[in-house]
Design a protein around this motif. Sequence first.
Motif, PDB file in Angstrom:
ATOM      1  N   SER A 126       0.878  -1.180   0.000  1.00  0.00           N
ATOM      2  CA  SER A 126       0.000   0.000   0.000  1.00  0.00           C
ATOM      3  C   SER A 126       0.910   1.223   0.000  1.00  0.00           C
ATOM      4  CB  SER A 126      -0.894  -0.001   1.240  1.00  0.00           C
ATOM      5  OG  SER A 126      -0.105   0.109   2.406  1.00  0.00           O
ATOM      6  N   ASP A 127       0.306   2.409  -0.030  1.00  0.00           N
ATOM      7  CA  ASP A 127       1.128   3.617  -0.056  1.00  0.00           C
ATOM      8  C   ASP A 127       1.861   3.837   1.268  1.00  0.00           C
ATOM      9  OD1 ASP A 127       1.194   4.893  -2.540  1.00  0.00           O
ATOM     10  OD2 ASP A 127      -0.901   5.519  -2.336  1.00  0.00           O
ATOM     11  N   LEU A 128       2.951   4.603   1.201  1.00  0.00           N
ATOM     12  CA  LEU A 128       3.678   4.996   2.414  1.00  0.00           C
ATOM     13  C   LEU A 128       2.720   5.746   3.327  1.00  0.00           C
ATOM     14  CD1 LEU A 128       6.963   6.389   0.756  1.00  0.00           C
ATOM     15  CD2 LEU A 128       6.672   4.190   1.944  1.00  0.00           C
ATOM     16  N   ASP A 129       2.750   5.414   4.617  1.00  0.00           N
ATOM     17  CA  ASP A 129       1.831   6.083   5.546  1.00  0.00           C
ATOM     18  C   ASP A 129       2.471   7.372   6.084  1.00  0.00           C
ATOM     19  OD1 ASP A 129       3.700   5.153   7.307  1.00  0.00           O
ATOM     20  OD2 ASP A 129       2.407   3.673   8.265  1.00  0.00           O
ATOM     21  N   GLU A 130       1.737   8.023   7.005  1.00  0.00           N
ATOM     22  CA  GLU A 130       2.195   9.311   7.537  1.00  0.00           C
ATOM     23  C   GLU A 130       3.547   9.188   8.222  1.00  0.00           C
ATOM     24  OE1 GLU A 130      -1.431  10.959   9.325  1.00  0.00           O
ATOM     25  OE2 GLU A 130      -0.020  12.346  10.273  1.00  0.00           O
ATOM     26  N   ALA A 131       3.732   8.061   8.963  1.00  0.00           N
ATOM     27  CA  ALA A 131       4.996   7.878   9.685  1.00  0.00           C
ATOM     28  C   ALA A 131       6.145   7.779   8.688  1.00  0.00           C
ATOM     29  CB  ALA A 131       4.919   6.629  10.556  1.00  0.00           C
ATOM     30  N   ALA A 132       5.925   7.088   7.569  1.00  0.00           N
ATOM     31  CA  ALA A 132       6.993   6.923   6.578  1.00  0.00           C
ATOM     32  C   ALA A 132       7.211   8.209   5.790  1.00  0.00           C
ATOM     33  CB  ALA A 132       6.635   5.781   5.624  1.00  0.00           C
ATOM     34  N   GLY A 134       6.529  11.207   6.889  1.00  0.00           N
ATOM     35  CA  GLY A 134       6.921  12.294   7.779  1.00  0.00           C
ATOM     36  C   GLY A 134       6.074  13.534   7.551  1.00  0.00           C
ATOM     37  N   GLY A 135       4.873  13.363   7.058  1.00  0.00           N
ATOM     38  CA  GLY A 135       3.990  14.510   6.835  1.00  0.00           C
ATOM     39  C   GLY A 135       2.635  14.048   6.370  1.00  0.00           C
ATOM     40  N   PRO A 136       1.766  15.011   5.988  1.00  0.00           N
ATOM     41  CA  PRO A 136       0.400  14.651   5.597  1.00  0.00           C
ATOM     42  C   PRO A 136       0.362  13.772   4.350  1.00  0.00           C
ATOM     43  CG  PRO A 136       0.684  17.052   5.710  1.00  0.00           C
ATOM     44  CD  PRO A 136       2.024  16.441   5.903  1.00  0.00           C
ATOM     45  N   LEU A 137      -0.734  13.066   4.194  1.00  0.00           N
ATOM     46  CA  LEU A 137      -0.902  12.130   3.076  1.00  0.00           C
ATOM     47  C   LEU A 137      -1.368  12.881   1.833  1.00  0.00           C
ATOM     48  CD1 LEU A 137      -2.956   9.464   5.043  1.00  0.00           C
ATOM     49  CD2 LEU A 137      -0.494   9.453   4.598  1.00  0.00           C
ATOM     50  N   PRO A 138      -0.964  12.425   0.651  1.00  0.00           N
ATOM     51  CA  PRO A 138      -1.539  13.019  -0.569  1.00  0.00           C
ATOM     52  C   PRO A 138      -2.989  12.559  -0.748  1.00  0.00           C
ATOM     53  CG  PRO A 138      -0.031  11.240  -1.130  1.00  0.00           C
ATOM     54  CD  PRO A 138       0.034  11.387   0.364  1.00  0.00           C
ATOM     55  N   ALA A 139      -3.743  13.305  -1.567  1.00  0.00           N
ATOM     56  CA  ALA A 139      -5.180  13.025  -1.726  1.00  0.00           C
ATOM     57  C   ALA A 139      -5.438  11.652  -2.343  1.00  0.00           C
ATOM     58  CB  ALA A 139      -5.823  14.111  -2.580  1.00  0.00           C
ATOM     59  N   ASP A 140      -4.482  11.119  -3.141  1.00  0.00           N
ATOM     60  CA  ASP A 140      -4.728   9.820  -3.791  1.00  0.00           C
ATOM     61  C   ASP A 140      -4.106   8.654  -3.007  1.00  0.00           C
ATOM     62  OD1 ASP A 140      -2.063  10.200  -4.252  1.00  0.00           O
ATOM     63  OD2 ASP A 140      -2.123   9.716  -6.393  1.00  0.00           O
ATOM     64  N   GLU A 321     -12.614  16.615  14.830  1.00  0.00           N
ATOM     65  CA  GLU A 321     -11.244  16.456  15.358  1.00  0.00           C
ATOM     66  C   GLU A 321     -10.608  15.175  14.832  1.00  0.00           C
ATOM     67  OE1 GLU A 321     -11.915  16.666  19.641  1.00  0.00           O
ATOM     68  OE2 GLU A 321     -10.295  18.153  19.679  1.00  0.00           O
ATOM     69  N   LEU A 322     -11.378  14.088  14.915  1.00  0.00           N
ATOM     70  CA  LEU A 322     -10.874  12.779  14.493  1.00  0.00           C
ATOM     71  C   LEU A 322     -10.337  12.833  13.066  1.00  0.00           C
ATOM     72  CD1 LEU A 322     -10.745   9.644  15.002  1.00  0.00           C
ATOM     73  CD2 LEU A 322     -13.028   9.530  14.023  1.00  0.00           C
ATOM     74  N   TRP A 323     -11.146  13.415  12.164  1.00  0.00           N
ATOM     75  CA  TRP A 323     -10.771  13.339  10.746  1.00  0.00           C
ATOM     76  C   TRP A 323      -9.806  14.434  10.339  1.00  0.00           C
ATOM     77  CZ3 TRP A 323     -10.925   8.803   9.054  1.00  0.00           C
ATOM     78  CH2 TRP A 323     -11.887   7.912   9.534  1.00  0.00           C
ATOM     79  N   ILE A 324      -9.807  15.550  11.078  1.00  0.00           N
ATOM     80  CA  ILE A 324      -8.795  16.576  10.778  1.00  0.00           C
ATOM     81  C   ILE A 324      -7.417  16.028  11.172  1.00  0.00           C
ATOM     82  CG2 ILE A 324      -7.976  18.888  11.325  1.00  0.00           C
ATOM     83  CD1 ILE A 324     -10.959  19.631  11.847  1.00  0.00           C
ATOM     84  N   ARG A 325      -7.352  15.382  12.333  1.00  0.00           N
ATOM     85  CA  ARG A 325      -6.070  14.814  12.772  1.00  0.00           C
ATOM     86  C   ARG A 325      -5.647  13.659  11.880  1.00  0.00           C
ATOM     87  NH1 ARG A 325      -5.290  15.918  19.001  1.00  0.00           N
ATOM     88  NH2 ARG A 325      -3.318  14.941  18.525  1.00  0.00           N
ATOM     89  N   ASP A 326      -6.614  12.871  11.413  1.00  0.00           N
ATOM     90  CA  ASP A 326      -6.307  11.766  10.485  1.00  0.00           C
ATOM     91  C   ASP A 326      -5.614  12.307   9.230  1.00  0.00           C
ATOM     92  OD1 ASP A 326      -7.011   8.895   9.331  1.00  0.00           O
ATOM     93  OD2 ASP A 326      -7.676  10.330   7.833  1.00  0.00           O
ATOM     94  N   GLY A 328      -3.572  14.695   9.192  1.00  0.00           N
ATOM     95  CA  GLY A 328      -2.223  15.169   9.516  1.00  0.00           C
ATOM     96  C   GLY A 328      -2.172  16.625   9.968  1.00  0.00           C
ATOM     97  N   THR A 329      -3.334  17.269  10.208  1.00  0.00           N
ATOM     98  CA  THR A 329      -3.322  18.664  10.698  1.00  0.00           C
ATOM     99  C   THR A 329      -3.489  18.650  12.218  1.00  0.00           C
ATOM    100  OG1 THR A 329      -4.381  19.309   8.637  1.00  0.00           O
ATOM    101  CG2 THR A 329      -4.376  20.944  10.397  1.00  0.00           C
TER     102      THR A 329
END
Length: 505
Positions: A126-132, A134-140, A321-326, A328-329
């Motif tokens: 699957s795609d690299l996650d936020e931890a990999a 090191g920042g927010p996820l792209p839209a796709d 809150e849940l989805w804003i943090r999901d 990466g903000t």
Amino acid sequence: MPLPEPDPTLCRALAADLDAAGYRTDALRDAWGTAADGVLGRGHALPARRRLSGEPGALAVVARLFGLGDPVTVAEASATFTASGVDGLVRLGLARRDGDTVCALALIRPQAFADAAGEGEWWIASDLDEAALGGPLPADHVLGVGRASLTLAGLALPDPVDRVLDLGCGCGIQALWARRAAASVVATDVSQRALRFTRLNALLNDVDGIDTRCGDLFAPVAGERFDRVVSNPPFVITPRDGDVPEYEYRDGGRTGDGLVAEVIAGAAGHLTPGGTAVLLGNWESRDGIAGLDRVRAWVDATGLDAWVLEREVLDPVAYAELWIRDGGTVPGTPAYDRLLGAWLGDFAARGVAEIGFGYVLLRRPVSGAPTLARYERVMQPLADRALGEHLGRCLAAHDRLVTLDDAGLAASRLVVAGDVTEARHHLPGAASPSVIELHQGGGFGRVIPVDPALAALVGSCDGDLALGALIAAVAELMEVDAASLRAELLPRVRDLLLVGVLTFA
Ligand SMILES: C[S@@+](CC[C@H](N)C(=O)[O-])C[C@H]1O[C@@H](n2cnc3c(N)ncnc32)[C@H](O)[C@@H]1O
């Protein structure tokens, strides 16, 4: 970076490399440690990174590159991926070479599975996650296997079927699972990238019979019928204005909970007689109408049987809150406040008081009108139980119950399920209990308050005597009218049979 069409020969070579490295769930957990394994799921890679740093051997190299998305040296990768080679990883779009370094472009994690047909492991890319990243996820972004994926997989009904539709397949985890009990699976997604991951994962795990198709919701399967539909759809409620990021993996582009309503209506048009659908979803409680009642109205328009379980309820602030943090903000930033304002404005515009999350089980009756309409809150935590088998037994009990009038039920012999215990609570010093409860160990872990007569009846259900005779005996013991007790207890017994506390002998 676009994901290329996966090459079957390279996928087989990569699978051989992962196998040779012993890249399996237990080995990986041992390699990066149980504590690191736990927090990784919450996006913290540091403990696993520290544990693997400097570790020699193929398993550690694979774990660093594809478990965490960290770079490894070309020498390490060449010694580990002997069949696929660094060049093969690059051609598969899973890594890129940067001088002497190989950088991951995707994660590949082992995923253990167990079902009636046996147990085993897949590798899921699957795609690299936020931890990999090191920042927010792209839209796709294409999600890996998350909690919701496992929840839906656990709800899968176990009986084998011919054709399954996995709607919104993402990395393909539900399609792989469904294929174990189905002759063929159609996996659809609006994202070409997701469909390539699904094809890659099918090849990597040597699973055939998964037909991938691109398009919005049911458009790719217009006019087709399925014995089963499974979907972890993009149900996250997202404001349609206010410049809110639209993540493909969680947002299907509809207003409010309209996507879940559409999926329910669409499932109705694509199920064979007797066919079932299992979905996850969010629904809004709006303008004084409870979310479960709104779901009931959607289902009532379809003519399907339904069992809907609400598992969680959030107020608009907690949901936003849940989805804003999901995404990466983080709180305390202007971006966070702007997004929170957009979400709260969106909910206020529809009069939303709370948002429910839960499971939807639908079934097209083999013939005639629907007979099952159960909508309930079941909030107790579940210890990651496989609920599909339990739901299958509940459906079978329902089907038997609709054939039995009260006389037929009274003539039946029943048994208490093996996972049921009874708890009695006494006021201090009191001889008689003030509260009696039946506790279900498996299934939905229900706690059901019962009165002394029902407790005595349940306790005597050992399959020997017919229910009617047992009720008469309890009435005699308690010195009450047998006919009144029977009228009172039969509906309760029906319910206990439906939820699996009692079973037919
Ligand atoms: C929550 S993910 C589920 C992924 C996977 N099935 C699982 O269980 O982990 C939802 C998927 O729906 C897809 N999707 C988003 N909008 C869609 C649409 N309008 N029609 C079909 N699929 C859509 C996304 O690309 C994403 O792969």
